[in-house]
Every structure is written in C-alpha cells, then in structure tokens.
Scaffold this motif. Structure first.
Motif, PDB file in Angstrom:
ATOM      1  N   ARG B 132       3.332  -1.397  53.230  1.00 23.96           N
ATOM      2  CA  ARG B 132       4.016  -0.402  52.390  1.00 23.96           C
ATOM      3  C   ARG B 132       4.216   0.902  53.144  1.00 23.96           C
ATOM      4  N   VAL B 133       3.159   1.346  53.835  1.00 20.13           N
ATOM      5  CA  VAL B 133       3.224   2.602  54.586  1.00 20.13           C
ATOM      6  C   VAL B 133       2.852   2.310  56.033  1.00 20.13           C
ATOM      7  N   LEU B 134       3.771   2.585  56.933  1.00 18.16           N
ATOM      8  CA  LEU B 134       3.465   2.399  58.349  1.00 18.16           C
ATOM      9  C   LEU B 134       3.256   3.775  58.978  1.00 18.16           C
ATOM     10  N   VAL B 135       2.022   3.959  59.495  1.00 20.21           N
ATOM     11  CA  VAL B 135       1.648   5.231  60.115  1.00 20.21           C
ATOM     12  C   VAL B 135       1.688   5.057  61.629  1.00 20.21           C
ATOM     13  N   GLY B 136       2.188   6.052  62.312  1.00 27.70           N
ATOM     14  CA  GLY B 136       2.165   6.018  63.768  1.00 27.70           C
ATOM     15  C   GLY B 136       1.103   6.954  64.303  1.00 27.70           C
ATOM     16  N   LEU B 137       0.498   6.575  65.413  1.00 26.80           N
ATOM     17  CA  LEU B 137      -0.408   7.491  66.107  1.00 26.80           C
ATOM     18  C   LEU B 137       0.302   7.984  67.357  1.00 26.80           C
ATOM     19  N   ALA B 172      17.148   2.836  71.032  1.00 30.48           N
ATOM     20  CA  ALA B 172      16.166   3.003  72.104  1.00 30.48           C
ATOM     21  C   ALA B 172      14.737   2.896  71.574  1.00 30.48           C
ATOM     22  N   PRO B 173      13.804   2.462  72.420  1.00 33.81           N
ATOM     23  CA  PRO B 173      12.406   2.326  72.005  1.00 33.81           C
ATOM     24  C   PRO B 173      11.780   3.683  71.666  1.00 33.81           C
ATOM     25  N   GLY B 174      10.644   3.621  71.050  1.00 36.38           N
ATOM     26  CA  GLY B 174       9.877   4.843  70.827  1.00 36.38           C
ATOM     27  C   GLY B 174       9.548   5.109  69.369  1.00 36.38           C
ATOM     28  N   LEU B 175       8.391   5.757  69.195  1.00 36.15           N
ATOM     29  CA  LEU B 175       7.878   6.050  67.859  1.00 36.15           C
ATOM     30  C   LEU B 175       8.817   6.987  67.096  1.00 36.15           C
ATOM     31  N   SER B 176       9.311   8.029  67.778  1.00 39.69           N
ATOM     32  CA  SER B 176      10.110   9.011  67.052  1.00 39.69           C
ATOM     33  C   SER B 176      11.443   8.404  66.608  1.00 39.69           C
ATOM     34  N   ASN B 177      11.999   7.514  67.426  1.00 39.94           N
ATOM     35  CA  ASN B 177      13.237   6.848  67.001  1.00 39.94           C
ATOM     36  C   ASN B 177      13.014   6.012  65.753  1.00 39.94           C
ATOM     37  N   LEU B 178      11.921   5.228  65.756  1.00 39.99           N
ATOM     38  CA  LEU B 178      11.641   4.396  64.575  1.00 39.99           C
ATOM     39  C   LEU B 178      11.343   5.269  63.357  1.00 39.99           C
ATOM     40  N   ALA B 179      10.701   6.410  63.593  1.00 39.55           N
ATOM     41  CA  ALA B 179      10.416   7.326  62.484  1.00 39.55           C
ATOM     42  C   ALA B 179      11.715   7.857  61.889  1.00 39.55           C
ATOM     43  N   GLN B 180      12.647   8.218  62.747  1.00 39.56           N
ATOM     44  CA  GLN B 180      13.934   8.729  62.245  1.00 39.56           C
ATOM     45  C   GLN B 180      14.682   7.678  61.435  1.00 39.56           C
ATOM     46  N   MET B 181      14.506   6.396  61.806  1.00 38.79           N
ATOM     47  CA  MET B 181      15.181   5.312  61.089  1.00 38.79           C
ATOM     48  C   MET B 181      14.552   5.065  59.713  1.00 38.79           C
ATOM     49  N   GLY B 182      13.333   5.612  59.514  1.00 36.92           N
ATOM     50  CA  GLY B 182      12.638   5.410  58.236  1.00 36.92           C
ATOM     51  C   GLY B 182      11.577   4.331  58.294  1.00 36.92           C
ATOM     52  N   ALA B 183      11.316   3.789  59.498  1.00 40.65           N
ATOM     53  CA  ALA B 183      10.330   2.702  59.624  1.00 40.65           C
ATOM     54  C   ALA B 183       8.909   3.230  59.614  1.00 40.65           C
ATOM     55  N   ILE B 184       8.721   4.398  60.222  1.00 39.93           N
ATOM     56  CA  ILE B 184       7.393   5.014  60.295  1.00 39.93           C
ATOM     57  C   ILE B 184       7.365   6.115  59.239  1.00 39.93           C
ATOM     58  N   HIS B 185       6.451   5.993  58.292  1.00 42.65           N
ATOM     59  CA  HIS B 185       6.434   6.976  57.202  1.00 42.65           C
ATOM     60  C   HIS B 185       5.910   8.324  57.663  1.00 42.65           C
ATOM     61  N   MET B 186       4.852   8.269  58.486  1.00 41.89           N
ATOM     62  CA  MET B 186       4.251   9.527  58.942  1.00 41.89           C
ATOM     63  C   MET B 186       3.532   9.292  60.264  1.00 41.89           C
ATOM     64  N   THR B 187       3.370  10.365  60.997  1.00 42.92           N
ATOM     65  CA  THR B 187       2.611  10.271  62.245  1.00 42.92           C
ATOM     66  C   THR B 187       1.368  11.128  62.089  1.00 42.92           C
ATOM     67  N   TRP B 188       0.225  10.497  62.319  1.00 42.54           N
ATOM     68  CA  TRP B 188      -1.032  11.227  62.206  1.00 42.54           C
ATOM     69  C   TRP B 188      -1.321  11.978  63.505  1.00 42.54           C
ATOM     70  N   SER B 189      -2.305  12.847  63.401  1.00 42.69           N
ATOM     71  CA  SER B 189      -2.707  13.605  64.579  1.00 42.69           C
ATOM     72  C   SER B 189      -3.936  12.954  65.206  1.00 42.69           C
ATOM     73  N   ASP B 210      10.240  -0.126  48.139  1.00 42.29           N
ATOM     74  CA  ASP B 210      10.673   0.037  49.520  1.00 42.29           C
ATOM     75  C   ASP B 210      11.710   1.156  49.600  1.00 42.29           C
ATOM     76  N   ARG B 211      11.305   2.283  50.174  1.00 38.75           N
ATOM     77  CA  ARG B 211      12.226   3.429  50.281  1.00 38.75           C
ATOM     78  C   ARG B 211      12.592   3.741  51.730  1.00 38.75           C
ATOM     79  N   ARG B 212      12.405   2.773  52.600  1.00 40.48           N
ATOM     80  CA  ARG B 212      12.610   3.061  54.015  1.00 40.48           C
ATOM     81  C   ARG B 212      14.060   3.412  54.328  1.00 40.48           C
ATOM     82  N   ASP B 213      15.005   2.779  53.579  1.00 43.13           N
ATOM     83  CA  ASP B 213      16.408   3.116  53.861  1.00 43.13           C
ATOM     84  C   ASP B 213      16.727   4.551  53.421  1.00 43.13           C
TER      85      ASP B 213
END
Lengths: 105, 240, 312
Positions: B132-137, B172-189, B210-213
């Motif tokens: 439901r929620v995908l967090v990136g580190l 392109a690969p990368g966490l920030s790209n996937l975050a912009q697409m709505g795949a990564i809900h939040m990035t933790w510190s 599902d609100r990723r779109d």
C-alpha cells in the motif's frame, strides 16, 4: 519524424454515414489511417506523421492518385506512419474509405 | 544502511527477523506495540520461484493467525532470469506473492514496503509495488530498466539518454524518478530513527485505495494516467 | 475464389480468422456478439503517449490498446485488447491507465466480467517507470475487482505473447485461455540470453522457446485452464467456458495456489527441460507433444487434468 499535410478539392462526397473508422497499425513498414467525416463535401484533407523523413514527393503522388480514384469528399485522414511503402499506403487509404462507407456508427 | 542497521533502527526493542540466503522472514514488535511480520529480499538477491514461494508462504501463514501490518524490505536484483524459473512458471510465483500481499492489505493487514537498496522489473512488481505504501530510503537505487540495456535497444548513446533523462522522470532509473511517478510515497531520512518514522507512518496510514496515479499527477511525473483511468471508469459506468 | 463476405456467418468468419495474426480490433469484433462493441476513448480522441516524442518515435492513436464493452451471448462484458505489433504491445502510461480505469469500473459494478486479450512484451522501455507502475496498478485493480466478485479472464494468443509484467497480470487473472503461439513468461528469451549467456538459453532456438514458454506447456502445467486453437471462435468459446466455470475469489484460493505452486516445485523442480516435466507427468513420447494437433493435445491435457481452477 516529419509532419506532412495535404488538402484537395474533390468531385463528390464519400459514401456512407459512419463518423469515423480506423485501419492498420503503427509498426515498421506499416501505418494506421484514422478517417473522420468532418469536412465539407467538396474537400478532403490528409495529415501525416511519418518516421521516414524526406519523402514528401512520394506522399504527394500517392495521395494525388488516391483522391483522383476515390473522391473521398468530406473526409479527413490522419496517418501515423512507421515507414510503409507506397503500395501499403494506397491499400490502407482504400481500406479506410471502404470501412467508413460501411454501415454502423 | 545495511539490513542489520535498518532492523536495529526500526525495532530498537529487538526483532526476530532472519536473512536466509537473501530471503528475509520473521516478525518484530514496533514501538507502539503489537506484532508486525517482516518479509523481504536482501543482498541484491534475484527473486526466483524458490524465493517467491517462501515469501508468500510466510505471509499466508500469518493471515488468520496474527494481526498487524506487514513490512516488506527490498534490496533485490530483478526477477531471476533463468530457463528453470521460466520453465516452472515464474510469472505465477511472482503474481502469487503480489496477490497475497494485496489480499492482506485490503483485508486489514496494511502493507508497507521499504526499498533500501536495488530492485528492478518483476521483483519490484512482486514486492514493493504490491504494497500500500512504498517508502524509499536515501541511497536506494531502483531501476525498472538500466540505461545500458536501454541504450542497446533504443540505439541511443548513454550520453543522449542521460541528457533526455534530465527533462523527464519517465524512463531513467532512480528513487527520485520513481517518487515523481507516484510509486514511492515518501522517502525517510537515514539520520533520524527509523522507528520514529515507522510510528509516524503507522499512526497515519493512508487508506487502502490505490492513489499512485493521482500522486504521480500531483508530483508532475505522470500527467495523464490518473485522468485517462478516471475517464475510462466514467465511460464504463455510464455504459452499464 | 473466396466467397463473398455477406454469405459467411460471424461464427464462420471467427473460425477462419487466426487469433495470432488478427489485429486487436479484429479480435474484439469477432470475439464479441456482432456489432455490440463500444470503445472507450477511441482513436479519434487521439490520446497518444506523451512520452514517445522524446525519442522521436511514432505514436498510435489508441496507444496500442483498445478498451470498451460489448456482449458475449447477449451478456455484457468489459474488454481490453492489446495490439502486439505497436511497440510490442508494451505497457506505457496511457496504455496501462485505460485498463486500470476499466478494471476500477468493473469493481464498482461487481457483476460485469472483464476479458483481457494480452499481447505484450511487458514494460515499454521508453516510458519504463510509467509502464512498470501501470502494471502494478493493474495488478492491484485486478485483485480488487476479483475481491468484489468480478471474473477477470485472460486470453493469450498474440504475436508478442504475454511477457514481463504482462505475465504477472496474467497470473492475477481468475483464469486463462492460451493457444499454442501464446507464450507466457516474465523474462523473454533474448533477455535471458543477454543476461545469462547462450548456454543458459538460446533465444534463436524457436523449439526451445515454444516448449519452455508456449501455450502447450502452460496448459499442461495447469498455468492456463483452457487450450484454444488459433482462431478467434475458439477463444470466444474458451472465454464463455471460463466465465461459466470461474467461482468467486477468496483467501482459500490463495492458500490453494500456494499449495499448487509448492507441489509443482516439489514435483518438477529438478527437471531441466519441458520434455522432462512432461515425461515426469507420465506422458508417453513426451518429445512429440509440440507436434500434436490441437484436438489430440486437448485430449491429452484433459487426461492429465492439471488446472489452476479454484487455486489462483
């Protein structure tokens, strides 16, 4: 990619009552033709987006023949082309005219 | 951060999570109490039939027996690319894992993915993207498609691809790209306690919808998906 | 001489039309009751991919997927058909969102089934992140629709097969029908060869590709429930049969699937080739399976009797 646009005066209105039809697929050596009945009866327009740059003269000849032969009055043709040969283009245009002349919506 | 660092920071009171040849399974007690089961893929392990079946088994075993959220830790390769895996129906094993996670989530066992390393393609679909929620580190480096492979197929140079990637997050690969697409809900510190950040998330879990779109649209990464889906939905409902 | 079209019934036309070779639109036209199809966001809306122009690539007006509704034997169905010749039928942002929207509507209504005519290589490279995410959204939407009582049937027999994330979506469906040319896998032959070498998988060995990923193997494994001959009428009949057979989704099905897949690993996990699996399954002259005509193959598959019914 190259965009081309042609407008021709035509003798008569194309047959049928369908508003639109589509034929073909965008792939290497193939194309799709979307045809819509949106113009005055004595006009026809063809808009082309093609991957093959620099073939404007060939398109002009193929379309001139097509308009002369089918008199597709009132029709607008929108083409996405993946680099089809002229005979394939002629075939798809003819299919599009036939499809929009069929019964249906 | 290593897996051990992450587990220690998430569960300072201890945990029973083990890493067996790259397959993470176990359970832990979050600070606010209760029990959460933990699964995942570590050490950039490829997700094949043998791995996927263990993960789905662990989640299914917990459904009906336990309550509480499910945490999915991800540092994987892509799906295992082998003749044997495809022969045995890898698509079913990966889909099964995703289905089990989705089923758990919509039936009262909220799922949280934590992407802390690599992941790609089918492995990401079956794990992090099925939560439901995908967090990136910070430091995570997901790659749906790596640029060298893309260069090969598109016949563009790496430089040309990198240049294009500056103007769009779409390929392109990368966490920030996937975050912009709505795949990564939040990035933790990395600097703050992961336990604190987990508690904050658990206290404020978004609804299961599902609100990723929509998220992708808000973030400017996917401008059309939400609108197209909504239009089709509306037309389909009208046509009833 | 070909008989004039007007003398041929729709069923005869569907019977004589190869599903594999037909376009997505022709498949839908012949699969559904004649004249019943209504498209949502048709090509005249020109909702093309916003990303292909970055790569100077041509767009297609429907972005390679046709979605809408129609009737099957007079009953309403939602349908989605991928066009495998446009960019390999791959999932991009718009392409995927059309299917997501359709599934969300089906979930809301609850009683209208969804037929997905897969024909895809997976994620569209040029919009890989959007395509991957679209697949994740579709998988979720399929499961939410099934949980609401919707039957979601996959039909697989297109030129591009059902690869990558398409294979995962297929794995989420209530049931699948597959024809011999319909391949189902995650990693394609070229991908395996590129990553692991030609010793692992020779992508030019077509016989190897078909027997590892093709419709016959998937049917014998029980990964697909019905084997269809390669014509649209056979797929129409397969869809009808599956709509009749599929029951409601529940947790029990996932538990049964866990057992079904675990059993497959125990039984066939050491096999190195599809022929070894078929031999282990007790099929005499297993190496002749690829040559069996459809009717004989269906009889064999029914005798083996593996299906994923109630276990997916």
């Amino acid at each position: 990619m190259e965009d081309l646009s042609f407008r021709h005066p035509v003798r008569s209105r194309a047959d049928g009552a369908r508003r639109s039809a589509i034929i073909g697929v965008v792939a290497s050596g193939n194309l799709e033709v979307l045809v819509e009945r949106v113009l005055p009866d004595a006009e026809c327009a063809i808009e082309i987006r093609t991957v093959a740059v620099g073939f404007g003269d060939v398109w002009s000849a193929v379309i001139g023949d097509f308009v002369e032969r089918y008199s597709p009055g009132g029709l607008k043709f929108s083409i996405n082309d993946g680099g089809a040969r002229p005979d394939t283009v002629s075939l798809r245009l003819a299919q599009a005219v036939r499809l929009i002349a069929e019964n249906g919506q | 951060m290593t897996l051990d660092d992450i587990l220690t920071s998430l569960f300072p009171d201890g945990h029973e999570v083990s890493n067996d040849k790259g397959i993470i399974a176990g359970s832990a007690t979050p600070r606010s109490g209760g029990r959460m089961i933990v699964i995942g893929v570590a050490d950039r392990t490829a997700l094949g039939v043998d791995e996927a079946i263990r993960l789905s088994d662990h989640v299914l075993g917990s459904i009906g027996r336990d309550s509480g959220p499910i945490l999915v830790l991800v540092d994987s390769d892509s799906q295992r690319m082998s003749k044997r895996d495809e022969l045995l129906g890898l698509n079913e094993f990966l889909a099964h894992l995703a289905k089990v996670l989705i089923h758990a989530d919509v039936n009262g066992r909220p799922t949280i993915g934590l992407l802390y390393g690599h992941s790609a393609a089918g492995a990401l679909l079956a794990t992090g993207l099925a939560t439901r929620v995908l967090v990136g580190l910070p430091g995570a480096d997901p790659a749906v498609m790596d640029l060298p492979s893309m260069a090969k197929v598109t016949k563009l140079s790496m430089e040309a691809l990198q240049e294009k990637a500056k103007s769009t997050p779409v390929f392109a690969p990368g966490l920030s790209n996937l975050a912009q697409m709505g795949a990564i809900h939040m990035t933790w510190s990395n600097a703050a306690s992961l336990a604190d950040q987990l508690e904050a998330l658990l206290a404020d879990m978004p609804a299961a919808q599902d609100r990723r779109d929509a998220l992708g649209k808000e973030r400017g990464g996917r401008l059309k998906a939400a609108e197209i889906a909504e239009r089709v939905r509306g037309l389909a409902l009208q046509a009833r | 001489m070909i008989a004039p079209l007007k003398d041929i019934t729709p069923a005869e036309r569907a019977r004589s039309t190869s599903f594999n070779e037909a376009s997505a639109r022709t498949r839908l036209e012949l699969l559904l009751d004649a004249g019943s199809f209504v498209e949502f966001i048709g090509p005249e809306q020109r909702e093309v991919s916003p990303h292909l122009k970055i790569f100077d690539l041509p767009e297609q007006f429907d972005d390679g997927i046709v979605v809408g509704r129609g009737n099957l034997d007079g009953s309403p169905v939602f349908v989605a058909a991928q066009e495998g010749r446009f960019m390999g039928g791959a999932f991009g942002e718009v392409h995927g969102a059309k299917l997501t929207g359709l599934l969300r509507a089906a979930r809301q209504i609850g009683s209208i089934p969804v037929l997905i005519l897969f024909d895809t290589g997976g994620v569209r490279l040029q919009e890989a992140n959007a395509g991957e995410l679209a697949i994740a959204e579709i998988m979720r939407a399929v499961m939410e629709a099934r949980s609401a009582g919707v039957k979601v049937i996959g039909l697989i027999g297109g030129r591009s097969g059902c690869y990558g994330g398409g294979g995962l979506i297929a794995g989420c469906c209530s049931a699948l029908a597959v024809s011999e040319p319909g391949r189902i896998a995650v990693s394609g032959p070229e991908v395996i060869e590129t990553n692991r070498g030609v010793e692992e998988f020779d992508s030019r060995d077509r016989a190897l590709v078909w027997r590892t990923m093709g419709g016959k193997h998937r049917r014998l494994l029980g990964a697909a429930d019905v084997f269809a001959d390669d014509n649209v009428q056979d797929f129409r009949e397969a869809a009808r049969e599956l709509l009749r057979l599929v029951g409601p989704f529940s947790l029990d099905r996932l538990r049964a699937e866990q057992e079904r897949l675990a059993q497959r690993l125990r039984r066939f996990g050491a096999c190195e080739d599809a022929v070894d699996i078929w031999t282990e399954e007790g099929i005499p002259d297993a190496e002749t399976v690829p040559e069996l005509p459809a009717d004989q193959f269906v009889a064999l598959a029914n005798r083996i009797g593996r299906t994923s019914r109630d276990a997916r």
